[in-house]
Design a protein around this motif. Structure first.
Motif, PDB file in Angstrom:
ATOM      1  N   GLY A 179     -34.669 -37.443   4.055  1.00 42.24           N
ATOM      2  CA  GLY A 179     -36.260 -38.036   3.955  1.00 42.24           C
ATOM      3  C   GLY A 179     -36.998 -37.409   3.003  1.00 42.24           C
TER       4      GLY A 179
ATOM      5  N   HIS B 297     -41.951 -33.734  14.183  1.00 42.61           N
ATOM      6  CA  HIS B 297     -41.342 -34.733  14.946  1.00 42.61           C
ATOM      7  C   HIS B 297     -39.955 -35.061  14.759  1.00 42.61           C
ATOM      8  CE1 HIS B 297     -45.511 -36.024  16.359  1.00 42.61           C
ATOM      9  NE2 HIS B 297     -45.768 -35.771  15.013  1.00 42.61           N
ATOM     10  N   ALA B 298     -39.324 -35.401  15.767  1.00 44.51           N
ATOM     11  CA  ALA B 298     -38.026 -35.756  15.516  1.00 44.51           C
ATOM     12  C   ALA B 298     -37.691 -36.707  14.421  1.00 44.51           C
ATOM     13  CB  ALA B 298     -37.225 -36.400  16.904  1.00 44.51           C
ATOM     14  N   CYS B 299     -36.546 -36.308  13.322  1.00 46.28           N
ATOM     15  CA  CYS B 299     -36.376 -36.937  12.224  1.00 46.28           C
ATOM     16  C   CYS B 299     -34.918 -37.767  12.413  1.00 46.28           C
ATOM     17  CB  CYS B 299     -36.326 -35.908  11.221  1.00 46.28           C
ATOM     18  SG  CYS B 299     -36.227 -36.803   9.538  1.00 46.28           S
ATOM     19  N   ASP B 300     -34.890 -38.927  12.052  1.00 48.66           N
ATOM     20  CA  ASP B 300     -33.830 -39.714  11.831  1.00 48.66           C
ATOM     21  C   ASP B 300     -33.240 -39.930  10.671  1.00 48.66           C
ATOM     22  OD1 ASP B 300     -35.559 -41.507  11.590  1.00 48.66           O
ATOM     23  OD2 ASP B 300     -35.158 -42.792  13.440  1.00 48.66           O
ATOM     24  N   LEU B 301     -33.744 -39.420   9.909  1.00 50.32           N
ATOM     25  CA  LEU B 301     -33.185 -39.520   8.318  1.00 50.32           C
ATOM     26  C   LEU B 301     -32.617 -38.416   7.708  1.00 50.32           C
ATOM     27  CD1 LEU B 301     -36.380 -40.856   6.352  1.00 50.32           C
ATOM     28  CD2 LEU B 301     -34.556 -42.037   7.140  1.00 50.32           C
TER      29      LEU B 301
END
Lengths: 335, 642
Positions: free
Chosen positions: A10, A3-7
């Motif tokens: 992470g 899934h798209a990661c915005d960290l």
């Protein structure tokens, strides 16, 4: 990524063996600085061993040392479970948590495709096990080492349950899909009972089937090697308690197949090997002359190729992407 | 007992448009009604099914719209009155048969009701199917209020019998789903006797075989001319306004209500004339001539395409020598939009522009306030699957299986709630979306592109009702041509999106009679497809099955994911699990996956506790499906048997 990661950093990023890693920090923090060697990492000794039990040997890749050590650790209560690799359908391996010493043998033999053993460790840790051993490839051992050094967030830290890492020597791993493609037409998959890569002079992969051995030239195999493997600096699983691989003996390859080489790296590793010796679980033979040097050379060659590949990828000799160009070991390969 | 059957003649009842249509059919003595569910049409068949036993009529949810039209046509051929109902896109499905039916003609009165969806509130398009009436040469009626919806339906059967051909009655969302006062007429006692006569000549409309042949085209056009003649005096075409208006509005359908309101609000009763047409194809020429002669300027108000506008212009061109050159306003001139729904405000704005009257439709300040108020109390949420929806779980697995596979595989979408899988609620998984059944057909084509170097795995999705409606031919095609893709049947045990109407996979039919259920998995197996069946709430099993089918199996493969819709009658309000988040385990702001639960999985039942900075279950809307317990990487979501 699933899934798209915005960290930026992470959970995956923190522990991935191919994200920026300060190897020297890991070596210094996790091992006795006196044991550190440039060629083989932490090093307390090199041994040639095999399982004393013949049936263990007969179902193992080579000498059955890993099987015997893990079985012993479970029997003695040093571990309450061990994360091993079992093969499922069509060479697709999977990480499994084995608590019954008698179950260890099912996971013996080398797999030429990596399996998600770090995930299996996390599952085992969440499942209530407190003393977990992991049989790991060098990249998996590095991920576990990174978890030990940067255990965050604290609430989700299971790494204290990691009691033992048995590293496996590794040159590279294959893409599972490509391996299946490679074998298609060459061997009936149901007839395959094992595979091996003999010493480099043979330049081939051997596939053992119920109908005999099939030899595949290495040049046909290498395109199926996972891309990430060419950026790997570690042949001997340096971030483990002890590392096990195939042996070299003067009598030649056929004899060597019955033995393993073991590098002991930590006190826990040494204690387990000593216990195996005292319990008669492992047989030892004298280290053949020149074996250590050969191993060091092979290990350094992998580091050299790794650095060259990273320089090529980054386009700069000052940029090793995920590794530090100032690293005391790797920097010697930078021109 | 339903008021539609119980309501006596003269009773005034506030009826939904679709109820009015159903009552109209009952007043006409309809004996057979068939349809395929689709918003905004579904209530017509539902209401008729409610009273089917008592009224001695046969009602069915057919497998698709074409079959619905064929079932209704058979009744007509056997001299019964029949009705077929569908939404606008369903008319496309039925159109193959309808073209033939229009030439073969009918016997017992037969009405095709199409309920259309301007603005596509519940559709993937706002297709205007009135063009079919013109193309296929049968009459078209458009009721302009709720009373007309009933009366015109009844009359449509009479018209059909008079011209011996199909009559199309077109409603729209604001007619079908809005309500208005309707005075009931008499319900007849019809002793139906069905018999099919076929011994006469091919051209004998009463006794010959009913067949579609080109040589009957002239006969068909005569029927249409007869209809136009009847329409000249139809009470459904009305005029109100001055004898010599400055502007003549010609309108139809709900445009009638908007125009009346606009004229009234602007006080233009003395300046503007309103010609409301109920018979919009063929147009009655003498009636048009009379009204076009009244004035020089004409505004045509109708929704979506300029169907009536262009037909009126053709007549005006033909009559130009007698009535003079007219100035037309409407869609071509830009006063009336050709997309979306109309409203009184749109008509008001057109009149303000054309007649130079002062009127502010919606004050800016009010619009801003109303806009802000509407958002103030609404949850900040995108269009999403319901809590507990099996589709969320299915698409989680499909998405993950494709990503793990790593070959840029994709899903061909279809029509249903799962159409939303193109959005983040379905993890943006579907990459094509067209008609019912097209997902499998398009996937079947994609999968044959390997010889041109395409190695991306292809999947298609469909619902259980869609499977029967339109998937079967596409799957047959795929099996026969060794087209290697995976069809995922999202079997939620009903035609869920439109209100759980029955379909051939279920054990009851529209009239609640026990019916043999067809097994989707067995049908696919019998075709030669490799078939697996899983529960989509078991994420691991589902994902493994998907990867297994994608990786190992050649040819057409089918995975049936069986789990009833969260809103289905058997599940509604019953929680299987009580869910809770262990906020001690939840990593909150430190979540290494940055809140996978509320950022990606996004079930409305999972919310972020702003105070504790951790995930939380909204117990009011959580459906207790238990799936979210399997997606938290830290295992913080706890599932307990309810």
């Amino acid at each position: 990524m699933l899934h798209a990661c915005d960290l930026e950093e992470g959970r995956c990023y923190a522990y991935c063996p191919r994200t920026p890693t300060d190897l020297e920090q890991l070596r210094q923090a996790l091992y006795d600085p006196k044991d550190l060697t440039p060629e083989l990492g932490p090093f307390k000794g090199l041994y040639v061993t095999r399982a004393a039990d013949e049936s263990t040997r007969s179902s193992a890749q080579h000498g059955g040392t890993v099987t015997a050590l893990v079985k012993l650790a479970l029997e003695e209560g040093l571990l309450d479970t061990a994360v091993l690799t079992e093969e499922s359908e069509r060479f697709l391996p999977q990480g499994v948590s084995v608590s019954d010493p008698l179950g260890v043998v099912r996971a013996s033999k080398s797999k030429f495709v990596t399996s998600p053993n770090v995930a299996a460790f996390n599952e085992a840790a969440k499942g209530g096990f407190e003393k977990i051993g992991v049989v790991a490839t060098p990249c998996q051992a590095l991920a576990l080492a990174k978890m030990r050094l940067k255990p965050e967030p604290a609430k989700d830290n299971h790494i204290d349950k990691l009691s033992l890492v048995v590293g496996l020597f590794c040159g590279w791993a294959l893409s599972w899909r490509d391996l299946a493609r490679l074998l298609k037409g060459k061997a009936d998959e149901d007839s395959i009972v094992g595979m091996d890569i003999p010493p480099s002079k043979y330049e081939c992969m051997e596939v053992y089937t119920t109908n005999g051995t099939i030899t595949i030239p290495l040049e046909e195999v290498l395109p199926s090697v996972k891309e990430g493997c060419q950026y790997c600096f570690d042949m001997t699983a340096e971030f483990s308690d002890l590392s096990v691989g195939s042996a070299r003996v003067p009598e030649g390859w056929d004899a060597a197949k019955g033995w393993n080489q073991v590098i002991v790296r930590s006190r826990a590793g040494q204690e387990l090997l000593d216990l195996a010796r005292s319990k008669g679980v492992l047989e030892f033979r004298d280290l053949p002359e020149g074996n250590l040097e050969k191993l060091k050379t092979a290990s350094m060659n992998k580091k050299k190729f790794c650095v060259a590949a990273l320089v090529k990828k980054s386009g700069s000799s000052e940029n090793l992407l995920y590794l530090d160009p100032q690293d005391p070991v790797l920097s010697r390969f930078i021109n | 007992m339903s008021v539609l059957l119980d309501g006596k003649e003269g009773m005034e009842y506030m009826a939904m448009g679709n109820e009015a249509i159903a009552r109209g059919a009952l007043e006409a003595g309809v004996k057979v009604a068939s349809g395929y569910p689709g918003t905004p049409s579904s209530e017509i068949i539902e209401r008729l099914a409610d009273v089917a036993k008592e009224a001695d009529i046969y009602v069915e949810w057919s497998v698709n719209e074409k079959v619905a039209a064929e079932v209704a046509a058979a009744a007509s051929f056997a001299e019964l009155r029949s009705l077929a109902s569908m939404k606008q896109v369903g008319v496309n499905v039925a159109s193959d048969f309808l073209l033939h039916l229009a030439i073969s003609g009918t016997r017992g009165g037969m009405v095709l009701v199409t309920c259309e969806d301007p603005a596509a509130h519940s559709s993937t398009n706002e297709g205007d199917s009135r063009g079919y009436a013109k193309m296929m040469e049968f009459p078209l009626l458009e009721p302009g209020d709720f009373q007309e919806a009933k009366d015109m339906t009844k009359w449509a059967f009479e018209l059909s019998e008079e011209i011996r051909n199909l009559v199309m009655l077109r409603s729209v969302t604001r007619m079908s789903h809005a309500s208005g006062n309707v005075t009931f007429g008499r319900l007849p006692k019809v002793e139906a006797q069905a018999h099919y006569h076929f011994s006469g000549s091919m051209l004998d409309p009463d006794k010959g075989p009913v067949m579609s042949y080109g040589f009957k085209h002239a006969q068909q056009q005569q029927k249409l001319k007869k209809a136009a003649e009847i329409f000249e005096d139809s009470p459904f075409n009305t005029y109100q306004g001055p004898e010599k208006p400055e502007l003549l509005i010609i309108t139809c359908s709900v445009g009638n209500l908007y125009c009346k309101e606009a004229i009234n609000l602007l006080g233009l009763e003395d300046r503007v004339g309103l010609l409301k047409l109920g018979t919009t194809w063929p147009l009655p020429p003498r009636l048009l001539k009379k009204h076009l002669s009244m004035t020089g300027e004409i505004l045509i108000v109708e929704e979506i395409l300029p169907f009536m506008e262009e037909n009126v212009k053709v007549l005006a061109a033909e009559m130009a020598q007698e009535i003079g050159i007219k100035k037309f306003y409407g869609k071509h001139s830009g006063q009336i939009p050709s997309i979306g729904e109309l409203s009184p405000d749109i008509v008001i704005q057109a009149l303000v522009d054309l007649l130079d009257v002062g009127y502010e439709t919606v004050p800016k300040e009010y619009a801003e306030k109303a806009g802000a108020a509407a958002f103030a109390r609404a949850p900040n949420r995108q269009l999403t699957f319901c809590p507990g929806c099996p589709h969320r779980a299915s698409f989680w697995s499909i998405h993950n299986a494709l990503e793990l596979d790593g070959r840029q595989g994709f899903v061909c979408g279809d029509i249903g709630c799962y159409g939303m899988a193109v959005l983040p609620t379905g993890f943006s998984t579907t990459k094509t979306g067209h008609a019912m059944g097209s997902g499998a057909g398009v996937a079947s084509g994609f999968a044959k592109l390997r010889q041109f170097g395409m190695d991306q795995p292809v999947m298609a999705v469909c619902g259980d009702s869609t499977f029967f409606h339109a998937i079967v031919p596409a799957l047959v095609n795929a099996v026969h041509h060794k087209s290697s893709f995976t069809l995922v049947v999202l079997d939620n045990s009903g035609t869920a999106m439109t209100g759980f109407q029955s379909h051939p996979g279920l054990t009851v039919n529209a009239m609640k009679d026990e019916s043999p259920a067809l097994d989707i998995a067995e049908i696919c197996r019998s075709m030669g497809a490799k078939v697996e069946v899983r529960d989509p709430f078991d994420l691991k099993e589902t994902q493994e099955a998907l990867n297994d089918l994608m990786e190992y199996q050649e040819g057409a493969k089918v995975l049936v994911l069986k789990q009833p819709c969260a809103l289905s009658p058997e599940k509604k309000a019953e929680k299987k699990y009580n869910m809770r988040v262990d906020q001690e385990i939840c990593l909150g702001e430190d979540c290494g996956c940055n809140k996978l639960c509320t950022r990606i999985f996004r079930c409305p039942g999972l919310i972020w506790d702003m105070e504790k900075k951790a995930a939380r279950i909204d117990e009011v809307i959580c459906a207790g499906c238990g799936v979210c317990a399997d997606i938290c990487p830290s295992g913080a979501i706890v599932r307990e048997e309810a």
